[in-house]
Design a protein around this motif. Structure first.
Motif, PDB file in Angstrom:
ATOM      1  N   VAL A   1      -2.051   4.077  -5.216  1.00  0.00           N
ATOM      2  CA  VAL A   1      -2.752   3.583  -4.035  1.00  0.00           C
ATOM      3  C   VAL A   1      -2.100   2.294  -3.564  1.00  0.00           C
ATOM      4  CG1 VAL A   1      -4.963   2.720  -3.145  1.00  0.00           C
ATOM      5  CG2 VAL A   1      -4.931   4.614  -4.782  1.00  0.00           C
ATOM      6  N   VAL A   2      -1.791   1.419  -4.509  1.00  0.00           N
ATOM      7  CA  VAL A   2      -1.205   0.122  -4.185  1.00  0.00           C
ATOM      8  C   VAL A   2      -0.315  -0.354  -5.336  1.00  0.00           C
ATOM      9  CG1 VAL A   2      -3.145  -1.218  -5.127  1.00  0.00           C
ATOM     10  CG2 VAL A   2      -1.742  -2.211  -3.318  1.00  0.00           C
TER      11      VAL A   2
ATOM     12  N   VAL B   1       0.868  -1.175   0.000  1.00  0.00           N
ATOM     13  CA  VAL B   1       0.000   0.000   0.000  1.00  0.00           C
ATOM     14  C   VAL B   1       0.905   1.225   0.000  1.00  0.00           C
ATOM     15  CG1 VAL B   1      -1.760   1.282   1.260  1.00  0.00           C
ATOM     16  CG2 VAL B   1      -1.828  -1.221   1.233  1.00  0.00           C
ATOM     17  N   ALA B   2       0.729   2.096  -1.001  1.00  0.00           N
ATOM     18  CA  ALA B   2       1.635   3.239  -1.203  1.00  0.00           C
ATOM     19  C   ALA B   2       1.237   4.410  -0.311  1.00  0.00           C
ATOM     20  CB  ALA B   2       1.638   3.633  -2.667  1.00  0.00           C
ATOM     21  N   GLU B   3       1.288   4.188   0.980  1.00  0.00           N
ATOM     22  CA  GLU B   3       0.814   5.178   1.948  1.00  0.00           C
ATOM     23  C   GLU B   3       1.659   6.444   1.925  1.00  0.00           C
ATOM     24  OE1 GLU B   3       0.125   5.459   6.779  1.00  0.00           O
ATOM     25  OE2 GLU B   3       0.459   3.515   5.846  1.00  0.00           O
ATOM     26  N   GLU B   4       2.990   6.297   1.863  1.00  0.00           N
ATOM     27  CA  GLU B   4       3.871   7.461   1.882  1.00  0.00           C
ATOM     28  C   GLU B   4       3.739   8.279   0.603  1.00  0.00           C
ATOM     29  OE1 GLU B   4       7.874   6.394   2.768  1.00  0.00           O
ATOM     30  OE2 GLU B   4       7.354   5.411   4.651  1.00  0.00           O
ATOM     31  N   GLU B   5       3.672   7.594  -0.546  1.00  0.00           N
ATOM     32  CA  GLU B   5       3.530   8.285  -1.826  1.00  0.00           C
ATOM     33  C   GLU B   5       2.220   9.068  -1.877  1.00  0.00           C
ATOM     34  OE1 GLU B   5       3.109   7.200  -6.580  1.00  0.00           O
ATOM     35  OE2 GLU B   5       4.127   5.777  -5.253  1.00  0.00           O
ATOM     36  N   LEU B   6       1.161   8.448  -1.410  1.00  0.00           N
ATOM     37  CA  LEU B   6      -0.151   9.089  -1.418  1.00  0.00           C
ATOM     38  C   LEU B   6      -0.181  10.286  -0.467  1.00  0.00           C
ATOM     39  CD1 LEU B   6      -3.005   8.956  -2.545  1.00  0.00           C
ATOM     40  CD2 LEU B   6      -3.583   7.330  -0.745  1.00  0.00           C
ATOM     41  N   ARG B   7       0.391  10.111   0.710  1.00  0.00           N
ATOM     42  CA  ARG B   7       0.438  11.213   1.690  1.00  0.00           C
ATOM     43  C   ARG B   7       1.240  12.386   1.146  1.00  0.00           C
ATOM     44  NH1 ARG B   7       1.016   8.012   6.568  1.00  0.00           N
ATOM     45  NH2 ARG B   7       3.248   8.198   6.262  1.00  0.00           N
TER      46      ARG B   7
END
Length: 199
Positions: free
Chosen positions: A66-67, A44-50
């Motif tokens: 997102v993923v 899950v691309a949490e850092e990229e999305l944030r």
């Protein structure tokens, strides 16, 4: 909510899930055919999305992942599928509208009213979703090799790049077509359920 209402929303949820899974499954089949095996892992691309949301750029947030789903675990290269915010939104909207249209057509047919199919919008939307999906070989030196899913399926990369850049237009067009079809179907449902006055 009535039973037909629950049925319509269940159809919408099922079709939305199918549209989200279609590129993933298609790429998995391509990897299986080319590599001879699949070893799944996901991130899950949490850092990229944030980071994209923090920057405040609409384009950046739309293109943010997102993923990531990795289908192989090679030492130098991996076959990776990338789902972006934009593709999540468009695929979910397309799928939901396909499901709602199918449910409306079914209700019209049960009521004995002639119904126009939504196959053109569904088929065009599914094809555009595949063309817009980002997937391909991700090398150890960066993501420069990552391209369109249709390139992984054997289409030449320049053609795949053009299709990938323009596919969202077809997706938006299919959404508009399906939304208009749903409005027409609901009007016909309302008209067919309204009791006629006697002369």
């Amino acid at each position: 909510m009535t039973r037909s209402g629950w049925t319509a929303w269940a159809a919408a949820a099922g079709a939305a899930a199918a549209f989200l899974l279609l590129p993933l499954v298609t790429f998995g089949v391509a990897v299986l055919r080319n590599e001879g095996g699949v070893r799944l892992s996901a991130l899950v691309a949490e850092e990229e999305l944030r980071g994209a949301l923090r920057d405040g750029s609409v384009r950046g947030a739309w293109d943010a992942a997102v993923v990531y789903v990795n289908f192989t675990r090679g030492a130098l290269e991996a076959q990776v599928y990338r789902l972006t915010v934009g593709q999540f939104v468009l695929s979910t909207a397309l799928g939901a509208l396909v499901g709602l249209n199918l449910a409306a057509v079914r209700r019209l047919q049960v009521g004995g009213v002639a119904a126009m199919g939504s196959g053109v919008g569904a088929g065009g939307g599914a094809a555009a979703t595949l063309c817009a999906a980002t997937a391909g070989a991700l090398g150890c030196c960066g993501g420069g090799a990552t391209g369109g899913l249709v390139a992984a399926l054997g289409l030449s990369f320049p053609v795949a790049a053009i299709l990938g850049e323009t596919a969202w237009i077809v997706q938006v067009g299919a959404i508009a077509f399906l939304a208009a079809g749903l409005v027409r179907a609901r009007r016909r449902l309302a008209a067919s359920s309204t009791p006629r006055r006697r002369a």
